[in-house]
Design a protein around this motif. Structure first.
Motif, PDB file in Angstrom:
ATOM      1  N   LEU A 118       6.927   3.241   2.450  1.00 58.90           N
ATOM      2  CA  LEU A 118       5.888   2.297   2.321  1.00 58.90           C
ATOM      3  C   LEU A 118       5.514   1.422   3.468  1.00 58.90           C
ATOM      4  CD1 LEU A 118       4.748   0.881  -0.325  1.00 58.90           C
ATOM      5  CD2 LEU A 118       6.341  -0.709  -0.478  1.00 58.90           C
ATOM      6  N   CYS A 119       4.489   0.888   3.479  1.00 56.17           N
ATOM      7  CA  CYS A 119       4.122   0.069   4.632  1.00 56.17           C
ATOM      8  C   CYS A 119       4.249   0.524   6.166  1.00 56.17           C
ATOM      9  CB  CYS A 119       4.668  -1.420   4.392  1.00 56.17           C
ATOM     10  SG  CYS A 119       3.964  -2.743   5.116  1.00 56.17           S
ATOM     11  N   HIS A 120       5.227   0.020   6.715  1.00 58.68           N
ATOM     12  CA  HIS A 120       5.527   0.397   8.149  1.00 58.68           C
ATOM     13  C   HIS A 120       6.496   1.610   8.038  1.00 58.68           C
ATOM     14  CE1 HIS A 120       3.551  -3.195   9.259  1.00 58.68           C
ATOM     15  NE2 HIS A 120       3.598  -2.832  10.433  1.00 58.68           N
ATOM     16  N   SER A 159      -3.047  -2.142  -3.912  1.00 59.23           N
ATOM     17  CA  SER A 159      -2.262  -1.857  -5.225  1.00 59.23           C
ATOM     18  C   SER A 159      -1.997  -0.438  -5.472  1.00 59.23           C
ATOM     19  CB  SER A 159      -2.934  -2.564  -6.426  1.00 59.23           C
ATOM     20  OG  SER A 159      -4.307  -2.074  -6.586  1.00 59.23           O
ATOM     21  N   GLU A 160      -2.627   0.413  -4.763  1.00 56.11           N
ATOM     22  CA  GLU A 160      -2.337   1.786  -4.957  1.00 56.11           C
ATOM     23  C   GLU A 160      -1.337   2.703  -4.202  1.00 56.11           C
ATOM     24  OE1 GLU A 160      -7.012   2.659  -6.433  1.00 56.11           O
ATOM     25  OE2 GLU A 160      -6.690   2.968  -4.098  1.00 56.11           O
ATOM     26  N   ALA A 161      -1.109   3.958  -4.673  1.00 56.84           N
ATOM     27  CA  ALA A 161      -0.116   4.767  -3.859  1.00 56.84           C
ATOM     28  C   ALA A 161      -0.938   6.079  -3.663  1.00 56.84           C
ATOM     29  CB  ALA A 161       1.319   4.674  -4.406  1.00 56.84           C
ATOM     30  N   THR A 169       3.378   7.383  -0.711  1.00 55.65           N
ATOM     31  CA  THR A 169       3.257   6.409   0.293  1.00 55.65           C
ATOM     32  C   THR A 169       2.330   5.244  -0.104  1.00 55.65           C
ATOM     33  OG1 THR A 169       1.428   7.609   1.228  1.00 55.65           O
ATOM     34  CG2 THR A 169       3.520   7.834   2.276  1.00 55.65           C
ATOM     35  N   GLY A 170       2.461   4.066   0.203  1.00 56.26           N
ATOM     36  CA  GLY A 170       1.552   2.995  -0.015  1.00 56.26           C
ATOM     37  C   GLY A 170       1.429   2.158   1.087  1.00 56.26           C
ATOM     38  N   PRO A 171       0.766   1.238   1.076  1.00 55.96           N
ATOM     39  CA  PRO A 171       0.106   0.152   1.953  1.00 55.96           C
ATOM     40  C   PRO A 171       1.168  -0.930   2.025  1.00 55.96           C
ATOM     41  CG  PRO A 171      -1.272  -0.178   0.125  1.00 55.96           C
ATOM     42  CD  PRO A 171      -0.582   0.959  -0.409  1.00 55.96           C
ATOM     43  N   ALA A 175       1.706  -2.786  -3.742  1.00 59.19           N
ATOM     44  CA  ALA A 175       1.603  -1.654  -4.522  1.00 59.19           C
ATOM     45  C   ALA A 175       3.027  -0.996  -5.183  1.00 59.19           C
ATOM     46  CB  ALA A 175       1.012  -0.450  -3.481  1.00 59.19           C
ATOM     47  N   HIS A 176       3.968  -1.821  -5.107  1.00 57.45           N
ATOM     48  CA  HIS A 176       5.132  -1.279  -5.883  1.00 57.45           C
ATOM     49  C   HIS A 176       5.081  -0.775  -7.086  1.00 57.45           C
ATOM     50  CE1 HIS A 176       8.118  -4.240  -3.319  1.00 57.45           C
ATOM     51  NE2 HIS A 176       8.006  -2.813  -2.931  1.00 57.45           N
ATOM     52  N   PRO A 177       4.173  -1.259  -8.220  1.00 54.14           N
ATOM     53  CA  PRO A 177       4.033  -0.366  -9.309  1.00 54.14           C
ATOM     54  C   PRO A 177       3.574   0.754  -9.325  1.00 54.14           C
ATOM     55  CG  PRO A 177       3.177  -2.810  -9.567  1.00 54.14           C
ATOM     56  CD  PRO A 177       3.662  -2.649  -8.166  1.00 54.14           C
ATOM     57  N   ALA A 178       2.736   1.150  -8.671  1.00 56.04           N
ATOM     58  CA  ALA A 178       2.083   2.554  -8.507  1.00 56.04           C
ATOM     59  C   ALA A 178       3.056   3.251  -7.487  1.00 56.04           C
ATOM     60  CB  ALA A 178       0.673   2.466  -7.769  1.00 56.04           C
ATOM     61  N   TRP A 179       3.655   2.977  -6.585  1.00 58.53           N
ATOM     62  CA  TRP A 179       4.203   3.400  -5.531  1.00 58.53           C
ATOM     63  C   TRP A 179       5.753   3.845  -6.270  1.00 58.53           C
ATOM     64  CZ3 TRP A 179       8.921   1.552  -2.893  1.00 58.53           C
ATOM     65  CH2 TRP A 179       9.170   2.176  -1.463  1.00 58.53           C
TER      66      TRP A 179
END
Length: 196
Positions: A118-120, A159-161, A169-171, A175-179
């Motif tokens: 996630l993220c970085h 909010s997406e993964a 992966t996610g931004p 995005a926790h729920p989708a990820w």
């Protein structure tokens, strides 16, 4: 549902939500999660950073909580784990300089085990050289690293993964729920796949 044993890579100034939420949520649904950090042992703590989106050109950063590790980095055997979780924040920036960390990432990638970054977090995947031909998301400022490492950056809403095989992966923590939902699906498929 069969329980998975998951490894979570942490470091000082990991993003607060991005370590705590998956650590707790994955255990809540019955999985085991070992949170480790190079140079630290079970019971030691890492400091966290809170990244927020407050209308500036990039995220703001504040001091977060202390997170207590529940396993010792030097004692883990990657073969014991079914999947890998790589939260973001500032930790991936320096963890990618540790060759043992990169070897851990390579193990999960080469064994096609589930990886949630996630993220970085994808900075670790880029440094490990496991993104060639992969499609993934990350914090948008990491897009050049994804591309330079041979991956394709997939633009998403915050909010997406995205799922590409074993890689979820996610931004950002938004995005926790989708990820987490997509990672749980990938873990379930991995656990129920016939052994070759």
């Amino acid at each position: 549902m069969k329980a998975a044993k998951l490894l979570l890579l942490a470091g000082d100034f990991v993003e607060d939500y991005e370590i705590m939420v998956p650590f707790q949520a994955l255990q809540m649904v019955g999985h085991s999660v070992d949170a480790v950090c190079p140079g630290k042992k079970k019971g030691d703590q890492v400091r966290t950073a809170i990244h927020d989106f407050e209308g500036d050109q990039t995220y703001s950063e504040k001091r977060g909580h202390n997170f207590t590790l529940n396993a010792t980095f030097d004692e883990i055997d990657v073969n014991d784990y079914d999947g890998l979780v790589v939260p973001g924040g500032r930790a991936p920036e320096y963890l990618r300089l540790n060759e043992k960390v990169l070897d851990i990432v390579r193990h999960f990638a080469h064994e096609d085990k589930p990886i949630a970054a996630l993220c970085h977090g994808p900075q670790l995947l880029a440094a490990a050289g496991v993104l060639q031909g992969r499609k993934l998301n990350a914090y948008p400022a990491c897009a050049p690293e994804v591309t330079l490492a041979g991956g394709t950056f997939v633009k998403l809403e915050f909010s997406e993964a995205h799922v590409d095989g074993n890689l979820v992966t996610g931004p950002a923590w938004t995005a926790h729920p989708a990820w987490l939902a997509k990672f749980l699906e990938v873990v379930e498929m991995h656990l129920t796949a016939p052994v070759a």
